[in-house]
Motif scaffolding. Structure first.
Motif, PDB file in Angstrom:
ATOM      1  N   HIS A  19       0.830  -1.190   0.000  1.00 32.43           N
ATOM      2  CA  HIS A  19       0.000   0.000   0.000  1.00 32.43           C
ATOM      3  C   HIS A  19       0.874   1.253   0.000  1.00 32.43           C
ATOM      4  CE1 HIS A  19       0.796  -0.820   4.260  1.00 32.43           C
ATOM      5  NE2 HIS A  19       0.711   0.493   4.434  1.00 32.43           N
ATOM      6  N   GLU A  55      -7.676   1.450  -3.735  1.00 32.82           N
ATOM      7  CA  GLU A  55      -8.526   1.548  -4.909  1.00 32.82           C
ATOM      8  C   GLU A  55      -8.799   3.016  -5.182  1.00 32.82           C
ATOM      9  OE1 GLU A  55      -9.969  -0.226  -2.163  1.00 32.82           O
ATOM     10  OE2 GLU A  55      -9.060  -2.117  -2.782  1.00 32.82           O
ATOM     11  N   CYS A  82      -7.778   8.449  -4.835  1.00 32.52           N
ATOM     12  CA  CYS A  82      -7.880   7.324  -3.893  1.00 32.52           C
ATOM     13  C   CYS A  82      -8.545   7.840  -2.620  1.00 32.52           C
ATOM     14  CB  CYS A  82      -6.508   6.737  -3.598  1.00 32.52           C
ATOM     15  SG  CYS A  82      -5.745   5.937  -5.017  1.00 32.52           S
ATOM     16  N   LYS A 106     -12.536   2.682 -12.628  1.00 29.01           N
ATOM     17  CA  LYS A 106     -12.099   2.193 -11.322  1.00 29.01           C
ATOM     18  C   LYS A 106     -10.799   1.417 -11.490  1.00 29.01           C
ATOM     19  CE  LYS A 106     -15.789   3.761  -9.393  1.00 29.01           C
ATOM     20  NZ  LYS A 106     -15.726   5.041  -8.731  1.00 29.01           N
ATOM     21  N   ARG A 108      -7.082  -0.184  -9.193  1.00 34.12           N
ATOM     22  CA  ARG A 108      -6.537  -0.611  -7.900  1.00 34.12           C
ATOM     23  C   ARG A 108      -5.012  -0.651  -7.987  1.00 34.12           C
ATOM     24  NH1 ARG A 108      -8.676  -6.428  -9.012  1.00 34.12           N
ATOM     25  NH2 ARG A 108      -6.977  -7.168 -10.287  1.00 34.12           N
ATOM     26  N   ALA A 131      -9.750  -2.238 -12.022  1.00 33.60           N
ATOM     27  CA  ALA A 131     -10.378  -3.054 -10.976  1.00 33.60           C
ATOM     28  C   ALA A 131     -11.478  -3.872 -11.654  1.00 33.60           C
ATOM     29  CB  ALA A 131     -10.959  -2.168  -9.884  1.00 33.60           C
TER      30      ALA A 131
END
Length: 132
Positions: A19, A55, A82, A106, A108, A131
């Motif tokens: 992340h 995401e 985000c 969308k 990720r 995504a």
């Protein structure tokens, strides 16, 4: 392999799922990925580290067709929202053309190896992919 290191300081690899983290101003909530001595919005000097949502939604993009020698083109450079944090990153795992990329799509976070040094340490970069 000797291990992995993130290409940038704000990519976290060793805390469960990969992340991004940002520095958030404790006064106004502005977020930054680089080191700051003071907030550009309110000039406060106190920050906390916060996790960025993995995401997001494409808010702007361009298809890059000319780049420095050795950089493969075309590729998609984008601004991803985000959950309120703006992230500048490449879109990956998608055809770099307007039929496949659009504002509002969308996406990720994803990571990929970008090179290995002579001791076997792998550098890890990030991008965003559609995504599903």
């Amino acid at each position: 392999m000797a291990g992995q290191i993130p290409l940038v300081d704000y990519l976290v690899l060793d805390d469960g799922e990969p992340h991004l983290v940002a520095q958030e101003c404790t006064n106004c909530g502005a977020r930054y990925f680089d080191r700051r001595n003071a907030c550009a919005g309110c000039f406060t000097t106190e920050f906390r580290t916060v996790r960025v949502a993995p995401e997001g939604t494409v808010r702007a993009f361009t298809i890059v067709t000319f780049a420095a020698p050795g950089v493969p083109v075309p590729f998609v450079a984008a601004v991803i929202d985000c959950a309120g944090t703006q992230v500048r990153a490449n879109l990956v795992n998608i055809e770099p053309d307007p039929q496949h990329v659009h504002d509002g799509m969308k996406v990720r976070l994803t990571t990929q190896p970008i090179g290995t040094d002579s001791q076997g340490t792998e550098a890890i970069g990030f991008g965003f992919e559609p995504a599903v």
